[in-house]
Design a protein around this motif. Structure first.
Motif, PDB file in Angstrom:
ATOM      1  N   ASP A 100       0.825  -1.207   0.000  1.00  0.00           N
ATOM      2  CA  ASP A 100       0.000   0.000   0.000  1.00  0.00           C
ATOM      3  C   ASP A 100       0.860   1.258   0.000  1.00  0.00           C
ATOM      4  OD1 ASP A 100      -2.451  -1.446   0.151  1.00  0.00           O
ATOM      5  OD2 ASP A 100      -2.014  -1.828   2.262  1.00  0.00           O
ATOM      6  N   GLY A 101       2.031   1.200  -0.598  1.00  0.00           N
ATOM      7  CA  GLY A 101       2.971   2.320  -0.601  1.00  0.00           C
ATOM      8  C   GLY A 101       4.223   1.941   0.151  1.00  0.00           C
ATOM      9  N   HIS A 102       5.236   2.755   0.017  1.00  0.00           N
ATOM     10  CA  HIS A 102       6.525   2.427   0.625  1.00  0.00           C
ATOM     11  C   HIS A 102       6.442   2.370   2.140  1.00  0.00           C
ATOM     12  CE1 HIS A 102      10.795   2.147   1.234  1.00  0.00           C
ATOM     13  NE2 HIS A 102      10.744   3.177   2.052  1.00  0.00           N
ATOM     14  N   ARG A 103       7.029   1.323   2.688  1.00  0.00           N
ATOM     15  CA  ARG A 103       7.200   1.215   4.141  1.00  0.00           C
ATOM     16  C   ARG A 103       8.585   1.726   4.464  1.00  0.00           C
ATOM     17  NH1 ARG A 103       4.427  -3.036   7.171  1.00  0.00           N
ATOM     18  NH2 ARG A 103       5.889  -2.395   8.761  1.00  0.00           N
ATOM     19  N   PHE A 104       8.715   2.466   5.544  1.00  0.00           N
ATOM     20  CA  PHE A 104       9.996   3.023   5.934  1.00  0.00           C
ATOM     21  C   PHE A 104      11.059   1.938   5.954  1.00  0.00           C
ATOM     22  CE2 PHE A 104      13.125   3.971   9.270  1.00  0.00           C
ATOM     23  CZ  PHE A 104      13.673   5.112   8.713  1.00  0.00           C
ATOM     24  N   PHE A 105      12.203   2.239   5.407  1.00  0.00           N
ATOM     25  CA  PHE A 105      13.299   1.285   5.351  1.00  0.00           C
ATOM     26  C   PHE A 105      14.499   1.886   6.048  1.00  0.00           C
ATOM     27  CE2 PHE A 105      17.087  -0.593   3.518  1.00  0.00           C
ATOM     28  CZ  PHE A 105      16.790  -1.932   3.617  1.00  0.00           C
ATOM     29  N   ASP A 106      14.954   1.248   7.083  1.00  0.00           N
ATOM     30  CA  ASP A 106      16.135   1.694   7.824  1.00  0.00           C
ATOM     31  C   ASP A 106      17.193   0.629   7.654  1.00  0.00           C
ATOM     32  OD1 ASP A 106      18.089   2.277   9.720  1.00  0.00           O
ATOM     33  OD2 ASP A 106      16.644   2.920  11.228  1.00  0.00           O
ATOM     34  N   ARG A 107      18.304   0.988   7.049  1.00  0.00           N
ATOM     35  CA  ARG A 107      19.361   0.011   6.788  1.00  0.00           C
ATOM     36  C   ARG A 107      19.911  -0.608   8.074  1.00  0.00           C
ATOM     37  NH1 ARG A 107      19.041   2.060   2.100  1.00  0.00           N
ATOM     38  NH2 ARG A 107      20.348   2.036   0.318  1.00  0.00           N
ATOM     39  N   GLN A 108      19.807   0.087   9.192  1.00  0.00           N
ATOM     40  CA  GLN A 108      20.302  -0.445  10.457  1.00  0.00           C
ATOM     41  C   GLN A 108      19.300  -1.411  11.094  1.00  0.00           C
ATOM     42  OE1 GLN A 108      23.448   0.187  11.391  1.00  0.00           O
ATOM     43  NE2 GLN A 108      23.560   1.344   9.496  1.00  0.00           N
ATOM     44  N   VAL A 109      18.025  -1.139  10.931  1.00  0.00           N
ATOM     45  CA  VAL A 109      16.977  -1.988  11.499  1.00  0.00           C
ATOM     46  C   VAL A 109      16.092  -2.428  10.340  1.00  0.00           C
ATOM     47  CG1 VAL A 109      15.104  -2.140  13.180  1.00  0.00           C
ATOM     48  CG2 VAL A 109      17.039  -0.598  13.595  1.00  0.00           C
ATOM     49  N   MET A 110      16.455  -3.492   9.700  1.00  0.00           N
ATOM     50  CA  MET A 110      15.720  -3.946   8.529  1.00  0.00           C
ATOM     51  C   MET A 110      14.412  -4.590   8.955  1.00  0.00           C
ATOM     52  SD  MET A 110      18.637  -5.312   6.061  1.00  0.00           S
ATOM     53  CE  MET A 110      20.044  -4.300   5.674  1.00  0.00           C
ATOM     54  N   TYR A 111      13.399  -4.388   8.130  1.00  0.00           N
ATOM     55  CA  TYR A 111      12.065  -4.873   8.482  1.00  0.00           C
ATOM     56  C   TYR A 111      11.826  -6.315   8.093  1.00  0.00           C
ATOM     57  CZ  TYR A 111      11.306  -3.223   3.718  1.00  0.00           C
ATOM     58  OH  TYR A 111      11.412  -2.974   2.380  1.00  0.00           O
ATOM     59  N   THR A 112      12.768  -6.952   7.421  1.00  0.00           N
ATOM     60  CA  THR A 112      12.636  -8.368   7.119  1.00  0.00           C
ATOM     61  C   THR A 112      13.821  -9.095   7.716  1.00  0.00           C
ATOM     62  OG1 THR A 112      13.714  -8.016   4.986  1.00  0.00           O
ATOM     63  CG2 THR A 112      11.322  -8.059   4.991  1.00  0.00           C
ATOM     64  N   PRO A 113      13.640 -10.329   8.152  1.00  0.00           N
ATOM     65  CA  PRO A 113      14.744 -11.060   8.765  1.00  0.00           C
ATOM     66  C   PRO A 113      15.904 -11.241   7.783  1.00  0.00           C
ATOM     67  CG  PRO A 113      12.692 -12.319   8.860  1.00  0.00           C
ATOM     68  CD  PRO A 113      12.428 -11.098   8.057  1.00  0.00           C
ATOM     69  N   ARG A 114      17.098 -11.104   8.265  1.00  0.00           N
ATOM     70  CA  ARG A 114      18.296 -11.279   7.445  1.00  0.00           C
ATOM     71  C   ARG A 114      19.131 -12.407   8.025  1.00  0.00           C
ATOM     72  NH1 ARG A 114      16.391  -8.868   3.243  1.00  0.00           N
ATOM     73  NH2 ARG A 114      16.253  -6.649   3.383  1.00  0.00           N
ATOM     74  N   LEU A 115      19.876 -13.046   7.159  1.00  0.00           N
ATOM     75  CA  LEU A 115      20.765 -14.111   7.610  1.00  0.00           C
ATOM     76  C   LEU A 115      21.920 -13.502   8.392  1.00  0.00           C
ATOM     77  CD1 LEU A 115      20.897 -16.279   4.375  1.00  0.00           C
ATOM     78  CD2 LEU A 115      19.497 -16.637   6.411  1.00  0.00           C
ATOM     79  N   VAL A 116      22.345 -14.175   9.424  1.00  0.00           N
ATOM     80  CA  VAL A 116      23.443 -13.704  10.261  1.00  0.00           C
ATOM     81  C   VAL A 116      24.683 -14.529   9.940  1.00  0.00           C
ATOM     82  CG1 VAL A 116      24.239 -13.456  12.644  1.00  0.00           C
ATOM     83  CG2 VAL A 116      21.839 -13.039  12.080  1.00  0.00           C
ATOM     84  N   THR A 117      25.837 -13.900   9.926  1.00  0.00           N
ATOM     85  CA  THR A 117      27.096 -14.619   9.746  1.00  0.00           C
ATOM     86  C   THR A 117      28.013 -14.311  10.913  1.00  0.00           C
ATOM     87  OG1 THR A 117      28.112 -12.820   8.495  1.00  0.00           O
ATOM     88  CG2 THR A 117      26.935 -14.501   7.226  1.00  0.00           C
ATOM     89  N   GLU A 118      28.942 -15.198  11.159  1.00  0.00           N
ATOM     90  CA  GLU A 118      29.942 -14.995  12.199  1.00  0.00           C
ATOM     91  C   GLU A 118      31.306 -15.011  11.556  1.00  0.00           C
ATOM     92  OE1 GLU A 118      29.383 -17.920  15.254  1.00  0.00           O
ATOM     93  OE2 GLU A 118      27.357 -17.213  15.691  1.00  0.00           O
ATOM     94  N   ALA A 119      32.264 -14.427  12.227  1.00  0.00           N
ATOM     95  CA  ALA A 119      33.635 -14.362  11.689  1.00  0.00           C
ATOM     96  C   ALA A 119      34.180 -15.769  11.478  1.00  0.00           C
ATOM     97  CB  ALA A 119      34.527 -13.590  12.642  1.00  0.00           C
ATOM     98  N   ILE A 120      34.896 -15.941  10.408  1.00  0.00           N
ATOM     99  CA  ILE A 120      35.531 -17.235  10.105  1.00  0.00           C
ATOM    100  C   ILE A 120      36.696 -17.426  11.069  1.00  0.00           C
ATOM    101  CG2 ILE A 120      36.806 -18.523   8.363  1.00  0.00           C
ATOM    102  CD1 ILE A 120      35.217 -16.896   6.267  1.00  0.00           C
ATOM    103  N   PRO A 121      36.833 -18.597  11.681  1.00  0.00           N
ATOM    104  CA  PRO A 121      37.922 -18.817  12.647  1.00  0.00           C
ATOM    105  C   PRO A 121      39.278 -18.844  11.931  1.00  0.00           C
ATOM    106  CG  PRO A 121      36.649 -20.835  12.347  1.00  0.00           C
ATOM    107  CD  PRO A 121      35.962 -19.760  11.570  1.00  0.00           C
ATOM    108  N   ASP A 122      40.303 -18.441  12.672  1.00  0.00           N
ATOM    109  CA  ASP A 122      41.671 -18.497  12.137  1.00  0.00           C
ATOM    110  C   ASP A 122      41.989 -19.912  11.689  1.00  0.00           C
ATOM    111  OD1 ASP A 122      42.046 -15.833  12.687  1.00  0.00           O
ATOM    112  OD2 ASP A 122      43.052 -16.181  14.611  1.00  0.00           O
ATOM    113  N   GLY A 123      42.650 -20.020  10.561  1.00  0.00           N
ATOM    114  CA  GLY A 123      43.054 -21.319  10.063  1.00  0.00           C
ATOM    115  C   GLY A 123      41.998 -22.051   9.256  1.00  0.00           C
ATOM    116  N   TRP A 124      40.813 -21.457   9.120  1.00  0.00           N
ATOM    117  CA  TRP A 124      39.760 -22.118   8.358  1.00  0.00           C
ATOM    118  C   TRP A 124      40.119 -22.167   6.886  1.00  0.00           C
ATOM    119  CZ3 TRP A 124      36.736 -20.551   4.256  1.00  0.00           C
ATOM    120  CH2 TRP A 124      35.642 -21.357   3.944  1.00  0.00           C
ATOM    121  N   ALA A 125      39.786 -23.256   6.246  1.00  0.00           N
ATOM    122  CA  ALA A 125      40.007 -23.386   4.803  1.00  0.00           C
ATOM    123  C   ALA A 125      38.878 -24.231   4.220  1.00  0.00           C
ATOM    124  CB  ALA A 125      41.341 -24.044   4.520  1.00  0.00           C
ATOM    125  N   PRO A 126      38.449 -23.906   3.023  1.00  0.00           N
ATOM    126  CA  PRO A 126      37.356 -24.693   2.416  1.00  0.00           C
ATOM    127  C   PRO A 126      37.826 -26.062   1.984  1.00  0.00           C
ATOM    128  CG  PRO A 126      38.057 -22.915   0.937  1.00  0.00           C
ATOM    129  CD  PRO A 126      38.842 -22.799   2.198  1.00  0.00           C
TER     130      PRO A 126
END
Length: 126
Positions: A100-126
């Motif tokens: 029904d029109g644009h909903r406020f969008f705040d890049r810091q507080v997003m209105y849709t769930p986002r995937l979370v990532t954590e720092a890769i541990p030292d020594g990690w390799a694929p």
């Protein structure tokens, strides 16, 4: 930098952005239709305020320019537009809350769930 014969001058970053914005606004206006009576396809007039939409539209634009140069627009529609437009305008796409029109969008507080990532541990390799 001098121009070689047949080459167009290099565009500034602002000119590239302006070309992209012009393309989105003209292309969306001329090609896509999302009617008010539909409850499954959405668009936001503030498309530029949705990072996922901007990223997808930018990718579409860049491939569109390439397809025009290579005379492969049919393939562009099949392999790029059709695939991205299904997500862009879907009920669960980047404009889902703008029914029904644009909903406020705040890049810091997003209105849709986002995937979370954590720092890769030292020594990690694929």
């Amino acid at each position: 930098m001098s121009e070689a014969a047949g080459e167009s001058p290099e565009l500034s970053e602002q000119e590239l952005i302006d070309n992209f914005v012009d393309w989105v606004e003209a292309f969306i206006h001329d090609i896509e239709a999302v009617t008010d009576d539909e409850n499954t396809r959405y668009w936001c007039p503030q498309w530029w305020n949705h990072p996922e939409a901007v990223t997808r539209l930018r990718a579409l634009y860049e491939e569109y320019v390439r397809a025009e140069d290579e005379n492969t627009l049919s393939g562009w529609f099949v392999y790029h537009w059709d695939a991205h437009s299904k997500t862009l305008f879907s009920a669960t796409g980047p404009f889902e809350l703008c029914r029904d029109g644009h909903r406020f969008f705040d890049r810091q507080v997003m209105y849709t769930p986002r995937l979370v990532t954590e720092a890769i541990p030292d020594g990690w390799a694929p």
